[in-house]
Design a protein around this motif. Structure first.
Motif, short mmCIF file in Angstrom:
data_model
loop_
_atom_site.label_atom_id
_atom_site.label_comp_id
_atom_site.label_asym_id
_atom_site.label_seq_id
_atom_site.Cartn_x
_atom_site.Cartn_y
_atom_site.Cartn_z
N UNK A 81 16.69 53.56 31.61
CA UNK A 81 17.05 52.80 32.81
C UNK A 81 16.01 51.74 33.14
N UNK A 82 14.74 52.05 32.91
CA UNK A 82 13.68 51.08 33.19
C UNK A 82 13.78 49.89 32.23
N UNK A 83 14.04 50.17 30.96
CA UNK A 83 14.17 49.08 29.98
C UNK A 83 15.34 48.18 30.35
N UNK A 84 16.44 48.76 30.77
CA UNK A 84 17.60 47.97 31.20
C UNK A 84 17.22 47.10 32.39
N UNK A 128 9.37 61.89 21.29
CA UNK A 128 8.90 63.11 21.93
C UNK A 128 9.44 63.36 23.33
N UNK A 129 10.29 62.49 23.85
CA UNK A 129 10.80 62.67 25.20
C UNK A 129 12.04 63.56 25.20
N UNK A 130 12.19 64.37 26.24
CA UNK A 130 13.40 65.16 26.39
C UNK A 130 14.52 64.26 26.92
N UNK A 131 15.77 64.74 26.92
CA UNK A 131 16.89 63.88 27.33
C UNK A 131 16.77 63.32 28.73
N UNK A 132 16.22 64.09 29.68
CA UNK A 132 16.08 63.60 31.06
C UNK A 132 15.11 62.43 31.12
N UNK A 133 13.94 62.59 30.50
CA UNK A 133 12.95 61.51 30.52
C UNK A 133 13.40 60.32 29.66
N UNK A 134 14.17 60.59 28.63
CA UNK A 134 14.72 59.50 27.83
C UNK A 134 15.61 58.62 28.69
N UNK A 193 5.76 54.76 39.86
CA UNK A 193 5.62 56.22 39.86
C UNK A 193 6.87 56.87 40.44
N UNK A 194 7.42 56.26 41.47
CA UNK A 194 8.65 56.78 42.07
C UNK A 194 9.81 56.64 41.09
N UNK A 195 9.91 55.47 40.47
CA UNK A 195 11.03 55.22 39.56
C UNK A 195 10.98 56.13 38.34
N UNK A 196 9.78 56.42 37.84
CA UNK A 196 9.63 57.28 36.67
C UNK A 196 9.37 58.74 37.03
N UNK A 197 9.44 59.03 38.33
CA UNK A 197 9.38 60.41 38.84
C UNK A 197 8.07 61.10 38.46
N UNK A 198 6.96 60.41 38.71
CA UNK A 198 5.64 61.00 38.46
C UNK A 198 4.73 60.89 39.68
N UNK A 199 5.31 60.61 40.86
CA UNK A 199 4.51 60.43 42.08
C UNK A 199 3.63 61.64 42.35
N UNK A 200 4.15 62.82 42.12
CA UNK A 200 3.41 64.05 42.45
C UNK A 200 2.18 64.24 41.56
N UNK A 201 2.09 63.47 40.48
CA UNK A 201 0.97 63.65 39.54
C UNK A 201 -0.13 62.60 39.71
#
Length: 317
Positions: free
Chosen positions: A171-174, A160-166, A115-123
């Motif tokens: 980075x996660x795939x790498x 469907x992802x915007x450039x930031x989420x892309x 969640x931290x790495x994908x920036x969704x902790x707040x959700x």
């Protein structure tokens, strides 16, 4: 043999052969590109190799053993997105982790990390319906990798992802590849496949029409474009050489060529006219060009009867 091996795998639904004797191997960690138009057999192939549906014939093995839920620890991001809209994100992730046999402590640690790495902790403590589609997709991506799978199948991971989420997913795939994961990626964005995949397979109507090392495949094709960036308008030089401008903006030109000599002749003309050339690059076809050649409209009927084309047997265009 280690890794994933598909050997002459076929599947028929009713009278229609959806997958016809597909073979490929992932013998080392990395990303393998599985490509094809809609209805080409990609999803059926994925579901067979994950043991979701049974094959009619052929062999599918993982680390030398027949594929089953017991022999392969896999993660799957399907093309059809889906989260439980009324259920809080942490509860959903915990549920799927439990299905994969994770204990509570490992689950919480993995949820917090991803969640931290994908920036969704707040959700995490919000119901899924409160999240944007892009963030819902990231949650589903976490579901696919939360349990630390060895084999990960990603079907349209960037759709469907915007450039930031892309960039976040990229980075996660790498990171997954660096950690020794085997990944199969299916995507319609050819630039994504070119970025990640060393080897590819292209399907058309259930048949393999091209497969092999992407660099080797591209090397068998002649150059088709030249990119030129100059300090002025060079349209007259291009027209004089009887070449076609494919794209033009701010004195940056993408020009179609039939052979490399045409590009060298154009450069000579520009230099002789004292045009400042900031960039000059002769380019092989993109994967998108190759894909269209193999499965485009002109091949939609004939490709149904085509045989597998190995890279080393292809004649130069």
């Amino acid at each position: 043999m280690s890794g994933l091996v598909l050997n002459n795998v076929s599947k028929t639904f009713g009278q229609k052969k959806v997958v016809d004797k597909i073979s490929f191997t992932l013998d080392q960690p990395g990303v393998y590109g599985l490509l094809g138009t809609n209805g080409a057999g990609k999803t059926t192939t994925i579901r067979m190799l994950l043991g979701i549906i049974t094959k009619d014939s052929g062999e599918i093995t993982w680390q030398g053993n027949p594929v089953s839920r017991e022999t392969v620890n896999f993660g799957y991001l399907p093309e059809e997105r889906g989260v439980y809209p009324k259920v809080k994100i942490r509860e959903q992730l915990s549920y799927f982790a439990e299905l994969k046999g994770m204990d509570a402590e490992s689950t919480n640690r993995a949820i917090n990390r991803w969640a931290k790495k994908l920036k969704v902790t707040e959700y995490l403590d919000m119901p899924a319906e409160k999240l944007s589609k892009g963030n819902q997709q990231k949650i589903q991506f976490i579901t696919a990798i939360l349990h630390d799978p060895d084999l990960v199948v990603l079907d349209e991971p960037f759709s469907g992802l915007d450039p930031v989420n892309t960039d976040i997913i990229r980075d996660v795939i790498i990171e997954l590849v660096r950690n020794g994961k085997y990944i199969i990626m299916s995507a319609h964005q050819m630039s994504v496949i070119e970025e990640f995949c060393k080897d590819i397979l292209i399907l058309n109507r259930g048949k393999t029409v091209l497969q092999g090392n992407l660099k080797d495949i591209k090397s068998t094709y002649p150059a088709t474009r030249v990119q030129v960036e100059t300090d002025r308008d060079i349209t007259k030089f291009i027209n004089s050489a009887k070449l076609k401008i494919e794209n033009e903006k701010n004195f940056q030109y993408t020009i179609k060529i039939s052979n490399e000599q045409q590009a060298h002749d154009l450069l000579s003309d520009l230099v002789a006219a004292k045009v400042i050339v900031n960039k000059f690059e002769i380019m092989k076809p993109t994967l998108n060009d190759i894909f269209i050649e193999k499965v485009g409209a002109k091949n939609i009927e004939t490709s149904a009867n085509s045989t597998k084309h190995q890279t080393n047997s292809r004649k130069e265009a």
